[in-house]
Design a protein around this motif. Structure first.
Motif, short mmCIF file in Angstrom:
data_model
loop_
_atom_site.label_atom_id
_atom_site.label_comp_id
_atom_site.label_asym_id
_atom_site.label_seq_id
_atom_site.Cartn_x
_atom_site.Cartn_y
_atom_site.Cartn_z
N PHE A 1 44.73 26.21 13.12
CA PHE A 1 45.65 26.07 14.83
C PHE A 1 46.43 24.19 15.11
N LYS A 2 47.21 25.19 16.36
CA LYS A 2 48.01 23.21 16.83
C LYS A 2 47.19 22.79 18.18
N GLY A 3 46.89 22.00 18.40
CA GLY A 3 46.04 21.66 19.79
C GLY A 3 46.76 20.38 19.75
N LEU A 4 46.47 20.30 21.21
CA LEU A 4 47.42 19.11 22.19
C LEU A 4 46.10 18.19 23.08
N VAL A 5 47.02 16.62 21.99
CA VAL A 5 45.30 15.98 22.50
C VAL A 5 45.84 16.02 24.21
N ILE B 1 40.68 26.59 24.23
CA ILE B 1 41.31 27.57 23.11
C ILE B 1 42.13 28.65 23.73
N GLU B 2 43.10 29.17 23.15
CA GLU B 2 43.73 30.75 23.45
C GLU B 2 42.71 31.72 23.12
N SER C 1 50.62 27.77 26.22
CA SER C 1 51.81 26.07 26.01
C SER C 1 52.94 27.60 26.02
N ILE C 2 53.94 27.32 26.62
CA ILE C 2 55.08 28.70 27.20
C ILE C 2 56.02 28.70 25.51
N ASP C 3 55.82 27.57 24.84
CA ASP C 3 56.23 28.36 23.27
C ASP C 3 56.03 28.42 22.25
N ALA D 1 45.74 25.24 22.00
CA ALA D 1 44.54 24.43 21.94
C ALA D 1 44.82 23.71 22.80
N ILE D 2 44.04 23.11 24.25
CA ILE D 2 43.87 21.50 24.39
C ILE D 2 42.80 20.87 24.11
N ILE D 3 42.60 19.72 23.35
CA ILE D 3 41.86 18.54 22.66
C ILE D 3 41.57 17.56 23.61
#
Length: 303
Positions: free
Chosen positions: A176-180, A198-199, A286-288, A293-295
């Motif tokens: 998955f993609k994570g936002l730092v 994580i979701e 994330s809305i979009d 995930a939040i890293i």
């Protein structure tokens, strides 16, 4: 045809001022208001050229370019050539957005208008209606363009902080993609391991019973105690309850899991660690859906 010169001047002055002001905001330029007023005044005065028959010969593309250059120079000054070209390009871009927006609103509201030698002319017998349009239309276009710009800018900044994440737990792997998020400073107080959020709905391997411990995305300790005996021992041994305190709220708990490992791909840098806990969120981060995930920033320097 009767031309109301005062309305023509006022409309163009307001639009030119908003264009210059927006240009300055986009480029984060600190320009004084009186300079913006002077720049907008130059642009508005230029519209009178077509009213003077003897001057219509100078109403050509070159003159328009020179006037726009003068507007930008008066409003923001000159630092160096590259910076000036950037300001001028942004000014033209914003002008196209404003011009197209106002033109579209005129069609939408079926207001009589036409273009004469590149000058926008409005035909109306109702001066009050026109005056309202004069004030409201440019402001509406500015609000829309300003919000759109910052939305795109925020998305671009977010994309720069996105990383690829692979989570392995009980021999099952998930990508998955994570936002730092540098604001995420959540640690397990006992093990001092950083926490990655994580979701939970994306982890199909999770026991369904875990979701019963949540109410509107919030983990409820009392509910967890009621379902603890229903959780498989293999999962129960991986569960951590992490206390934390949010603004204006009492002590809360986050349900987290101990994974086998987490692999983060940040550009060409690959980071693998098992010194991390996975906090569960049964909502949408994330809305979009650009990230799931939040890293924790410490994970990017994990060895």
């Amino acid at each position: 045809m009767v031309v109301y010169a005062d309305f023509v001047f006022l409309l163009n002055f307001i639009i030119d001022y908003l264009i210059l002001w927006t240009t300055g905001k986009f480029l984060q330029l600190n320009s004084k208001k009186f300079r913006l007023f002077m720049g907008a005044g130059i642009g508005a005065c230029y519209t009178f050229i077509f009213l003077i028959p003897s001057l219509t010969i100078v109403h050509i593309l070159l003159t328009k370019i020179l006037v726009s250059i003068a507007m930008v120079l008066i409003s923001f000054g000159f630092i160096h050539l590259f910076h000036f070209i950037r300001m001028l390009a942004t000014f033209y871009f914003v002008s196209f957005v404003f011009g197209g927006g106002v033109f579209g609103l005129q069609y939408l509201l079926q207001i009589d208008h036409e273009i004469i030698n590149g000058i926008y002319i409005h035909h109306s017998s109702g001066s009050i209606v026109y005056l309202l349009f004069l004030v409201i239309a440019p402001v509406m276009i500015w609000l829309f363009s300003n919000k759109t710009y910052y939305s795109l800018r925020r998305k671009t900044l977010i994309q720069q902080d996105l990383v690829d994440v692979e989570l392995t737990i009980l021999n099952q792997s998930y990508q998955f993609k994570g936002l730092v998020d540098t604001g995420n400073q959540l640690y397990d107080p006992i093990s001092r391991k950083p926490v990655l959020i994580i979701e939970a709905k994306d982890l199909t391997i999770l026991p369904d019973v875990l979701q019963q411990a949540f109410d509107n995305r919030q983990f409820i300790l009392d509910k967890f105690e009621q379902i603890a005996d229903k959780i498989d021992p293999n999962w129960l041994s991986r569960i951590h309850l992490i206390p934390f305190r949010s603004v204006a709220k009492e002590m809360q708990f986050l349900l987290a899991l101990r994974p086998d490992k987490v692999v983060i791909q940040n550009g060409e840098k690959r980071i693998e660690t098992n010194k991390v806990l996975i906090g569960l969120d049964y909502g949408q981060l994330s809305i979009d859906r650009s990230y799931q995930a939040i890293i924790h920033p410490e994970l990017l320097i994990a060895s």
